[in-house]
Motif scaffolding. Sequence first.
Motif, PDB file in Angstrom:
ATOM      1  N   GLU A  46       0.943  -1.278  -0.170  1.00  0.00           N
ATOM      2  CA  GLU A  46       0.278  -0.439   0.332  1.00  0.00           C
ATOM      3  C   GLU A  46       0.946   0.991  -0.574  1.00  0.00           C
ATOM      4  N   LEU A  47       2.014   1.145   0.091  1.00  0.00           N
ATOM      5  CA  LEU A  47       2.929   2.097   1.424  1.00  0.00           C
ATOM      6  C   LEU A  47       3.778   2.255  -0.159  1.00  0.00           C
ATOM      7  N   SER A  49       2.859   1.890  -3.219  1.00  0.00           N
ATOM      8  CA  SER A  49       2.104   1.820  -4.273  1.00  0.00           C
ATOM      9  C   SER A  49       1.629   3.371  -4.440  1.00  0.00           C
ATOM     10  N   THR A  50       1.935   3.841  -2.642  1.00  0.00           N
ATOM     11  CA  THR A  50       1.146   5.649  -2.970  1.00  0.00           C
ATOM     12  C   THR A  50       2.457   6.368  -3.289  1.00  0.00           C
ATOM     13  N   LEU A  51       3.310   5.931  -2.672  1.00  0.00           N
ATOM     14  CA  LEU A  51       5.199   6.313  -2.932  1.00  0.00           C
ATOM     15  C   LEU A  51       4.955   6.740  -4.704  1.00  0.00           C
ATOM     16  N   ARG A  52       4.720   5.614  -5.464  1.00  0.00           N
ATOM     17  CA  ARG A  52       4.657   5.285  -6.749  1.00  0.00           C
ATOM     18  C   ARG A  52       4.166   6.332  -7.866  1.00  0.00           C
ATOM     19  N   ASP A  53       2.708   6.701  -6.759  1.00  0.00           N
ATOM     20  CA  ASP A  53       1.841   7.742  -7.843  1.00  0.00           C
ATOM     21  C   ASP A  53       2.414   8.575  -7.153  1.00  0.00           C
ATOM     22  N   SER A  54       2.895   9.318  -6.269  1.00  0.00           N
ATOM     23  CA  SER A  54       3.030  10.928  -5.622  1.00  0.00           C
ATOM     24  C   SER A  54       4.993  10.903  -6.419  1.00  0.00           C
ATOM     25  N   TRP A 243      13.688   4.639   4.524  1.00  0.00           N
ATOM     26  CA  TRP A 243      12.454   5.450   4.515  1.00  0.00           C
ATOM     27  C   TRP A 243      12.858   6.825   5.309  1.00  0.00           C
ATOM     28  N   ILE A 273       8.065  10.887   0.204  1.00  0.00           N
ATOM     29  CA  ILE A 273       7.733   9.638   1.334  1.00  0.00           C
ATOM     30  C   ILE A 273       6.403  10.168   2.323  1.00  0.00           C
ATOM     31  N   ALA A 276       3.070   9.002   1.303  1.00  0.00           N
ATOM     32  CA  ALA A 276       3.057   7.858   1.526  1.00  0.00           C
ATOM     33  C   ALA A 276       2.612   7.371   3.284  1.00  0.00           C
ATOM     34  N   SER A 279      -0.649   8.122   4.003  1.00  0.00           N
ATOM     35  CA  SER A 279      -1.645   7.729   3.441  1.00  0.00           C
ATOM     36  C   SER A 279      -2.078   6.212   4.613  1.00  0.00           C
TER      37      SER A 279
END
Length: 388
Positions: A46-47, A49-54, A243, A273, A276, A279
């Motif tokens: 989940e983290l 995926s948000t990092l990638r989108d961010s 991170w 970061i 993420a 989120s």
Amino acid sequence: MQSDRLKRLPPYLFVEIDRKKGEYIRSGGQVLDLGIGDPDLGAPPELISTLRDSLDRIEYHRYPPDRGLPRLVEAIRGWAERSHGVSPGSDEILVTIGSKEAIGHLPLAVVNPGEAVLVPDPGYPVYNSSAVFAGADPVRMALLAEKGFFPRFEDIPPRDMERARLVYLNYPNNPTAATVEKKQFEHAIEVCAENALLLVNDAAYSEISYAGRQQALFPLAREAGTDYIELFSFSKTFSITGWRVGFAIGTPEVISALARLKSNLDSGVFSAIQAAAASALEKDYDAITGRIMGIFRKRRDSLAESLEKGGFRFKVPEATFYFWIEVPGGGSSMEYCGRLLEETGIVATPGVGFGSHGEGYFRLSITAPGDTILEAGRRLEKLGASPL
Ligand SMILES: Cc1ncc(COP(=O)(O)O)c(C=O)c1O
């Protein structure tokens, strides 16, 4: 070339263990490394995926805001409200580059040269270093088993108490795995108020709990109106030590002092970061922490069973991923860990590495794959708790 302040740091104590580990590996042995507390699980999907989108958000590639990404500050407030029933204002929250960075910088922001900083012994070595870097004198407070590994403030010499400016607590505790009760924090708050001390709790392990929600300092200290700061981290909670993201909750003046110091030294955590991390607190918190704690619980139970069968003396940890175990027959933890490595291939951390009051203990960490822990358990059970 080293400054005098670097020379004031204690020597690195694990040279001999490192050497023996290298020797064991070279001779073809399989080392079971339970030495360090660095989770092996990898970041939750989940983290990632948000990092990638961010990463696609152009504004996230610029300098982050000094106090932290507003989305993360808001998520921290929501977490504090849900978990502890308290909603700190944005002037009470600061995003940090992990708990270590906050510890390292804090005395520079609030302690003067020549003042004393009270540090737990055994304890995470950075408390001591942070005091030294600020030109202050670290004064060690013994954490004793018979006192639940909580300091006895009455034992601090009055001369040191008068000079003291800041006290570090660390619950849930590394290396002893001790947890804290509400009345112990309340006592610390009283002592700090009487002596005009800044109370710090390093809560890096706050969410690594097998026994429900751990007591936090901030709801109590905030209510009492004492100067305090509590340091939290995403590192251990979400298995993302690489991170570098954490946060502090504290009195506005203390948060402001640390933020001012930091704004002169670092420029915060990469916003992607932070997004993420936000989120994880906003929506995925229960699912992720439930999953991670399920894994640690299994490992804890299996190692506890083996150690018990082997006759080792220890308390099953209710928090953190550490076992704090008495050296069989007493004696030097360094020697015991050296012999343990030679006999079993298990890498353990000698208690004395955390301070003189850690002598007589060794620490095992369950941040290694389940199979490694099972095998280490088998070897420890077979070895038994006899002096080596
Ligand atoms: C007691 C304690 N505090 C702080 C830290 C540092 O954590 P972070 O990754 O948040 O800097 C550690 C890491 O091992 C620790 O054991």
